[in-house]
Scaffold this active site. Structure first.
Site, PDB file in Angstrom:
ATOM      1  N   LEU A  61       0.804  -1.228   0.000  1.00  7.29           N
ATOM      2  CA  LEU A  61       0.000   0.000   0.000  1.00  7.29           C
ATOM      3  C   LEU A  61       0.833   1.272   0.000  1.00  7.29           C
ATOM      4  O   LEU A  61       0.333   2.361   0.263  1.00  7.29           O
ATOM      5  CB  LEU A  61      -0.963  -0.013   1.190  1.00  7.29           C
ATOM      6  CG  LEU A  61      -1.927  -1.208   1.210  1.00  7.29           C
ATOM      7  CD1 LEU A  61      -2.844  -1.135   2.411  1.00  7.29           C
ATOM      8  CD2 LEU A  61      -2.728  -1.303  -0.076  1.00  7.29           C
ATOM      9  N   CYS A  62       2.107   1.139  -0.309  1.00  2.21           N
ATOM     10  CA  CYS A  62       3.019   2.276  -0.344  1.00  2.21           C
ATOM     11  C   CYS A  62       2.940   2.947  -1.714  1.00  2.21           C
ATOM     12  O   CYS A  62       2.940   2.275  -2.742  1.00  2.21           O
ATOM     13  CB  CYS A  62       4.437   1.769  -0.076  1.00  2.21           C
ATOM     14  SG  CYS A  62       5.629   3.053   0.238  1.00  2.21           S
ATOM     15  N   HIS A  63       2.844   4.285  -1.726  1.00  2.00           N
ATOM     16  CA  HIS A  63       2.782   5.021  -2.988  1.00  2.00           C
ATOM     17  C   HIS A  63       4.141   5.033  -3.695  1.00  2.00           C
ATOM     18  O   HIS A  63       5.171   5.146  -3.040  1.00  2.00           O
ATOM     19  CB  HIS A  63       2.376   6.480  -2.733  1.00  2.00           C
ATOM     20  CG  HIS A  63       0.968   6.628  -2.278  1.00  2.00           C
ATOM     21  ND1 HIS A  63       0.600   6.522  -0.959  1.00  2.00           N
ATOM     22  CD2 HIS A  63      -0.165   6.871  -2.974  1.00  2.00           C
ATOM     23  CE1 HIS A  63      -0.697   6.693  -0.852  1.00  2.00           C
ATOM     24  NE2 HIS A  63      -1.195   6.905  -2.058  1.00  2.00           N
ATOM     25  N   MET A  99       9.068   5.364   4.522  1.00  2.00           N
ATOM     26  CA  MET A  99       9.219   3.948   4.184  1.00  2.00           C
ATOM     27  C   MET A  99      10.446   3.721   3.313  1.00  2.00           C
ATOM     28  O   MET A  99      11.145   2.720   3.461  1.00  2.00           O
ATOM     29  CB  MET A  99       7.953   3.422   3.483  1.00  2.00           C
ATOM     30  CG  MET A  99       6.719   3.472   4.364  1.00  2.00           C
ATOM     31  SD  MET A  99       6.938   2.723   5.998  1.00  2.00           S
ATOM     32  CE  MET A  99       7.316   1.050   5.571  1.00  2.00           C
ATOM     33  N   GLU A 100      10.722   4.661   2.426  1.00  2.00           N
ATOM     34  CA  GLU A 100      11.893   4.541   1.561  1.00  2.00           C
ATOM     35  C   GLU A 100      13.188   4.608   2.376  1.00  2.00           C
ATOM     36  O   GLU A 100      14.137   3.858   2.107  1.00  2.00           O
ATOM     37  CB  GLU A 100      11.865   5.634   0.489  1.00  2.00           C
ATOM     38  CG  GLU A 100      10.816   5.421  -0.584  1.00  2.00           C
ATOM     39  CD  GLU A 100       9.372   5.732  -0.170  1.00  2.00           C
ATOM     40  OE1 GLU A 100       8.476   5.473  -0.981  1.00  2.00           O
ATOM     41  OE2 GLU A 100       9.138   6.222   0.954  1.00  2.00           O
ATOM     42  N   ASP A 114      24.404 -10.602   4.116  1.00  2.00           N
ATOM     43  CA  ASP A 114      24.512 -11.567   3.023  1.00  2.00           C
ATOM     44  C   ASP A 114      25.953 -11.761   2.571  1.00  2.00           C
ATOM     45  O   ASP A 114      26.404 -12.891   2.370  1.00  2.00           O
ATOM     46  CB  ASP A 114      23.659 -11.120   1.840  1.00  2.00           C
ATOM     47  CG  ASP A 114      23.780 -12.076   0.672  1.00  2.00           C
ATOM     48  OD1 ASP A 114      23.474 -13.275   0.845  1.00  2.00           O
ATOM     49  OD2 ASP A 114      24.207 -11.633  -0.416  1.00  2.00           O
TER      50      ASP A 114
END
Length: 143
Positions: A61-63, A99-100, A114
């Site tokens: 739901l992130c734009h 969020m980014e 990793d």
């Protein structure tokens, strides 16, 4: 998905941080440039930038927003056997870039994990969170 169509386009910035803890020998391997996979911090920095740009593809739901700048700082701390990641993301948009910034930190740190897991599976990602955000209707926020 929230409708942001009526919101004003403003300059927005978000800063997030997080840390990866590891064995002292692992950090020395990173710092000495002796890792067989290459420059761990350089690869992690690029991965963080890529992640910020792909956030809307991974969080349902992130734009999708136009990112104008991404800065990834990776700061090793030999005394604590850690690498701190700080991501700053900027945009001119109708919604923020928190969020980014968080995604950039997570993926940069996961990339370190990793690349180094063959020598240190006990690494731990910790203290990941938003530090600050500016712009938009809700204004500025600081931890």
């Amino acid at each position: 998905m929230v409708d942001v169509g009526d919101k004003k386009v403003t300059t927005r910035e978000a800063v997030a941080e997080g840390t990866i803890r590891m064995q002292p020998e692992t950090l020395q391997l990173i710092l000495s440039g002796g890792h067989k996979k290459g420059d761990v911090l350089a690869v992690a920095r690029v991965a963080g930038i890529q992640a910020a740009k792909k956030t809307a593809d991974l969080i349902p739901l992130c734009h999708a927003i136009p990112i104008t700048a991404i800065e990834i700082e990776l700061a090793p701390d030999e005394a604590k056997s850690t690498v701190r990641c700080r991501a700053t993301v900027r945009t001119q948009a109708q919604t923020g870039v928190e969020m980014e910034a968080l995604m950039a930190v997570e993926i940069a740190l996961l990339t370190i994990y990793d690349m180094c897991k063959a020598v240190d599976r006990g690494m731990t990602l910790t203290d990941i969170g938003l530090v600050s955000k500016t712009g938009g209707k809700s204004g500025d926020w600081r931890r």
